[in-house]
Design an enzyme around this catalytic site. Structure first.
Site, mmCIF file in Angstrom:
data_model
loop_
_atom_site.group_PDB
_atom_site.id
_atom_site.type_symbol
_atom_site.label_atom_id
_atom_site.label_comp_id
_atom_site.label_asym_id
_atom_site.label_seq_id
_atom_site.Cartn_x
_atom_site.Cartn_y
_atom_site.Cartn_z
ATOM 1 N N ASP A 1 45.883 -29.929 20.425
ATOM 2 C CA ASP A 1 46.186 -29.875 18.994
ATOM 3 C C ASP A 1 45.294 -28.868 18.058
ATOM 4 O OD1 ASP A 1 47.334 -32.126 16.888
ATOM 5 O OD2 ASP A 1 45.089 -31.610 16.406
ATOM 6 N N ILE A 2 45.799 -28.294 17.135
ATOM 7 C CA ILE A 2 44.995 -27.394 16.522
ATOM 8 C C ILE A 2 44.172 -28.007 15.587
ATOM 9 C CG2 ILE A 2 45.185 -25.450 14.696
ATOM 10 C CD1 ILE A 2 47.864 -24.686 15.666
ATOM 11 N N ASN B 1 47.143 -25.250 6.571
ATOM 12 C CA ASN B 1 48.394 -24.975 5.848
ATOM 13 C C ASN B 1 48.088 -25.223 4.309
ATOM 14 O OD1 ASN B 1 50.504 -24.456 7.540
ATOM 15 N ND2 ASN B 1 51.031 -26.456 7.940
ATOM 16 N N ASP C 1 52.613 -21.117 10.288
ATOM 17 C CA ASP C 1 53.659 -20.767 11.200
ATOM 18 C C ASP C 1 53.326 -19.571 12.173
ATOM 19 O OD1 ASP C 1 55.354 -22.614 10.397
ATOM 20 O OD2 ASP C 1 56.941 -21.217 9.357
ATOM 21 N N GLU D 1 51.715 -29.129 15.080
ATOM 22 C CA GLU D 1 50.728 -28.175 15.701
ATOM 23 C C GLU D 1 50.336 -28.687 16.932
ATOM 24 O OE1 GLU D 1 48.568 -31.329 13.352
ATOM 25 O OE2 GLU D 1 50.383 -30.425 13.287
#
Length: 307
Positions: A171-172, A179, A188, A215
């Site tokens: 997971d980012i 964002n 993106d 993500e």
């Protein structure tokens, strides 16, 4: 383009030789002389098409066809029955079991070659459409559907030998804030760059990398014990750091980082494939709870969950 592989199944060697002579210039050929041998060989070579004799001693062609269609690894492999039986009832029975065509003996080589060519082309078109349906358009990784298909197939395959399977969830960190700060187009690009890391870090042909959603990413590592999976996970973590993608809104770093969870277990018959995702997601939760930008993993016990 790679040559398609044809599996010929017939208890008469002379029939195999006739079919082989008609097809060997265009395809890779393998053969079996019994139903039991055919099933074992099919699971090993994963042929593109099977030419299956109906009348064989022991396990006949109908039973072989039924067994192949019940196998998640082989259910989509087209089967053409070859037989000396003549009659609509025999043909209807074969087609009802999932065969796509019926060729009567004695074999007419030119007719057989044409039918095989047509069915191979149809299979390639179906495979191309299926590939599009299971590929994430942004990253080029597999999507969640392909992830589920792979887990289904690998847990079934590995359960036969009780081998290891590892799943990695990634997971980012603080991606919503990323964002909000930089905008969705930059978000993106960040997702695509992290996906490229997965392609570099996960190298074996048998492994799978997928975008799980948003993500989140997942990797499936067949026959990988915990130490090997943890090494891959740490490589992913380090390579994402080395990208140096600025993330001023992150609470833990000036650059984009990832949290990683790893779940490993031996596959047992009757295990739900979703269990690996659940356990890897739990390890990912522990990674986030411990402060993010880290790898947490463990072996879980499947014995109590086996059906």
């Amino acid at each position: 383009m790679d040559r398609a592989t044809i599996l010929i199944v017939d208890d008469e060697i002379s029939n195999i030789e006739i079919i082989n002579a008609a097809l060997e210039d265009s395809y890779e050929i393998c053969f079996a002389t019994s139903g039991e041998e055919a099933i074992k060989l099919a699971r090993t070579v994963l042929p593109d098409l099977i030419l299956l004799d109906v009348l064989m001693p022991g396990m006949d062609g109908y039973e072989v066809c039924r067994t192949l269609k019940d196998d998640r690894l082989l259910a989509d492999v087209p089967i053409i029955f070859t037989t000396g039986l003549d009659g609509l009832d025999a043909e209807a029975r074969g087609l009802s079991l999932g065969a796509i065509d019926y060729v009567t003996k004695p074999i007419a080589p030119r007719l057989l070659s044409a039918r095989v060519r047509n069915h191979i082309e149809l299979k390639r078109l179906r495979d191309q459409l299926a590939e599009m349906a299971v590929t994430d358009s942004l990253t080029g990784l597999s999507n969640r559907r392909r992830l589920q298909q792979t887990l289904d197939a690998e847990t079934a395959r590995l359960a036969r030998s009780g081998d290891w399977l590892s799943v990695i969830m990634i997971d980012i960190d603080f991606f919503k804030l990323f964002n909000d700060t930089y905008g969705h187009p930059v978000g993106d690009r960040c997702i695509a760059m992290v996906a490229s890391v997965l392609n570099r870090a996960v190298r074996r042909a048998s492994d799978l990398t997928a975008r799980y959603g948003g993500e989140e990413f997942a990797c499936v590592l067949p026959e990988a014990e915990l130490d090997a999976a943890m090494a891959v996970a740490r490589d992913i973590q380090a390579q994402v750091r080395s990208l140096g993608i600025p993330h001023t809104a992150s609470a833990i770093s000036s650059y984009v980082t990832v949290s990683v969870g790893v779940a490993t277990a031996r596959c047992l018959p009757g295990m739900a494939p979703e269990l690996w995702i659940k356990q890897a997601d739990h390890q990912l939760y522990l990674s986030k709870s411990a402060g993010r930008d880290r790898v947490v993993g463990g072996i879980f016990d499947t014995a109590s969950a086996a059906g």
